[in-house]
Design an enzyme around this catalytic site. Structure first.
Site, PDB file in Angstrom:
ATOM      1  CG  ASN A  84     -88.841  -0.137  50.429  1.00  0.00           C
ATOM      2  OD1 ASN A  84     -88.197  -1.159  50.222  1.00  0.00           O
ATOM      3  ND2 ASN A  84     -88.493   1.034  49.922  1.00  0.00           N
ATOM      4  NE  ARG A  95     -87.003  -2.219  46.627  1.00  0.00           N
ATOM      5  CZ  ARG A  95     -85.849  -2.528  47.211  1.00  0.00           C
ATOM      6  NH1 ARG A  95     -85.790  -2.655  48.513  1.00  0.00           N
ATOM      7  NH2 ARG A  95     -84.771  -2.720  46.487  1.00  0.00           N
ATOM      8  CG  HIS A 155     -81.465  -0.436  43.532  1.00  0.00           C
ATOM      9  ND1 HIS A 155     -80.155  -0.828  43.368  1.00  0.00           N
ATOM     10  CD2 HIS A 155     -81.844  -0.878  44.757  1.00  0.00           C
ATOM     11  CE1 HIS A 155     -79.756  -1.484  44.443  1.00  0.00           C
ATOM     12  NE2 HIS A 155     -80.762  -1.532  45.307  1.00  0.00           N
ATOM     13  CD  GLU A 163     -86.623   2.376  47.132  1.00  0.00           C
ATOM     14  OE1 GLU A 163     -85.989   1.689  46.322  1.00  0.00           O
ATOM     15  OE2 GLU A 163     -86.645   2.145  48.359  1.00  0.00           O
ATOM     16  NE  ARG A 217     -76.946  -7.547  47.690  1.00  0.00           N
ATOM     17  CZ  ARG A 217     -77.921  -6.727  47.312  1.00  0.00           C
ATOM     18  NH1 ARG A 217     -78.378  -6.766  46.070  1.00  0.00           N
ATOM     19  NH2 ARG A 217     -78.438  -5.862  48.164  1.00  0.00           N
TER      20      ARG A 217
END
Length: 370
Positions: free
Chosen positions: A12, A63, A152, A356, A213
Site C-alpha cells: 500500500n 494499491r 480512496h 485496505e 492539499r
C-alpha cells in the site's frame, strides 16, 4: 488445476507512507512492515524485513490510486499495464510515481510471483452520470475523458461493509457516509453497497481540506493566479499539492497531530486551520447525505478518523439536524472497530479500522480466480 492463492503480500503506497503486510490464507496478518514517513523511493530492500517468509508468497497486491477510465477492476500487472498506469501520473502526481516505485521494487525481489493492481478509483465506477459529469463543453469531456473519478475506493468499500457488520445491518439496505480522513481525505456516499457520490473528482486534489492539499478551490482563483498574479502553472500545481491544506493554513507540517498541539497552545493560525478543516468536513458530510436522501450510518476511518476523537466530535456537533449524535465517553476511548453513537440517536456512528489490506487481498484472489 490452478493452485489457490494462500498468502498475499499487500503493498500500500500512500502519499506519505509505505505499508506492507503478508496475509495468510485466513487473511490474518502474519508479518507487517511500515515506512512512515516515506520519501517515495523504493528498491528490493523494502521487502527484506519479511525474510524467509517471502518464499511463501503466492501473489502480490498493489494499491494504485488512479485507474482512469480504463481500469475499473483489479488487473494483473504486466509491462503494458505499467505503461498505462504511468500515463496517468499527471492526474495523481503525489501518488502514481510512488505506486510504480513500489511495484518495480517488489517485482525485483519477487520476479516470478503474479502481481495485481487494485485501483482506488474502481469503486466509484458506479457513480451515476449526474454525479460523475462535469458541466464542461461536451467536446472537452469526450476528447479527454473528463469526469469525476473519486478515490480512496478501497477504503470506502471496506469501511462501509464493515460498518454494516458492526451495526448488525445488511449493506444492501443501508445508506452510509464513509469518512476516510488521513493525510489525504475524502467522503463517499454508499447506497446499497455502491458508491453514488464522493468528494474527490478528476484528481485527488478535490474536496476536503487535507494535510498538504487544498481541496476544493474556485477554479477562477487558480486561473487568476496564473493569468493575473503571474505565477507559473507548475508552481501553482506544486503549491496546491504540497504547500496548501492544513500546512498552508497553519505553517506546520500539515499533520493534524501537530496542528492540534499548536491549537491547544493558543496558536491562532492552528485554530483557524482546524476551523476551516471541520467546517468543510461538516458541509461535505451533509452534501453526501443529500445525495443519499437520508443517512443510516456514519463511518469514520483512516488515521485521523480512527484516532482523533476531537475531530469526530467537531463534525458531529454540526450534524445534529441529520440525527447524528455521539456518546462522549465512547468517542473519547474508541480507536478501533466500535460504535460511538449516543443513546437514542437515529443515525448510527461507528469507527472502522482502515483495512485496505483485506480489501486488496480479496480483490487479488478474485482477479487470479483462485
Amino acid at each position: 488445476m490452478t493452485p489457490a492463492v494462500g498468502r498475499v503480500l499487500v503493498v500500500n503506497a500512500g502519499s506519505s507512507t509505505l505499508k506492507l503486510a503478508l496475509l495468510g490464507p485466513d487473511d490474518a496478518v502474519e508479518l507487517a512492515h511500515e515506512i512512515d514517513p516515506w520519501a517515495g523511493t523504493a528498491d528490493a530492500s523494502v521487502v527484506e524485513p519479511f525474510g524467509p517468509a517471502l518464499r511463501t508468497v503466492d501473489a502480490v497486491g498493489h494499491r494504485v490510486v488512479h485507474g482512469g477510465a480504463e481500469f475499473r477492476a483489479p488487473t494483473v500487472l504486466d509491462a503494458t499495464v505499467l505503461e498505462r498506469i504511468d500515463a496517468l501520473t499527471p492526474l495523481a502526481p503525489l501518488h502514481q510515481p510512488r505506486a510504480l516505485a513500489a511495484i518495480r521494487a517488489v517485482a525485483t525481489a519477487l520476479p516470478a510471483i503474479p502481481a495485481v493492481a487494485c485501483f482506488d478509483t474502481a469503486f466509484h465506477a458506479t457513480l451515476p452520470e449526474s454525479a460523475a459529469t462535469y458541466a464542461l463543453p461536451e467536446e472537452w469531456r469526450r476528447r479527454w475523458g473528463l469526469r469525476r473519478f473519486g478515490f480512496h475506493g478501497l477504503s470506502h468499500r471496506y469501511a462501509s461493509a464493515r460498518a454494516a457488520e458492526l451495526t448488525g445491518g445488511r449493506l444492501a439496505d443501508l445508506r452510509v457516509v464513509s469518512c476516510h480522513l488521513g493525510a489525504g481525505a475524502s467522503l463517499c456516499a454508499v447506497a446499497g453497497g455502491r458508491s453514488v457520490d464522493t468528494t474527490m473528482g478528476f484528481t485527488p486534489l478535490d474536496g476536503l481540506v487535507m494535510s498538504t492539499r487544498a481541496g476544493s478551490v474556485d477554479p477562477g482563483l487558480v486561473l487568476w493566479l496564473v493569468t493575473d498574479a503571474g505565477l507559473a502553472a507548475e508552481d501553482v500545481a506544486r503549491a496546491l499539492e504540497s504547500r496548501s491544506g492544513l500546512a498552508g493554513l497553519t505553517g506546520t507540517s500539515g499533520d493534524l497531530r501537530d496542528v492540534l498541539v499548536a491549537a491547544a497552545a493558543g496558536d491562532g493560525r492552528a485554530r483557524l486551520g482546524l476551523g476551516v478543516y471541520t467546517h468543510r468536513l461538516r458541509r461535505e458530510i451533509a452534501g453526501m447525505v443529500a445525495a443519499l436522501g437520508g443517512l443510516d450510518v456514519l463511518v469514520f476511518t483512516g488515521g485521523v478518523g480512527e484516532h482523533q476523537p476531537a475531530i469526530r466530535a467537531a463534525a458531529a456537533d454540526g450534524l445534529a439536524f441529520l440525527g447524528v449524535a455521539l456518546d462522549p465517553d465512547r468517542n473519547a476511548t474508541t480507536t478501533a472497530d466500535g460504535e460511538i453513537t449516543a443513546g437514542g440517536a437515529p443515525v448510527r456512528t461507528v469507527v472502522v479500522t482502515s483495512r485496505e489490506d483485506l480489501e486488496i487481498a480479496r480483490q487479488v484472489r478474485g482477479a487470479l480466480g483462485r
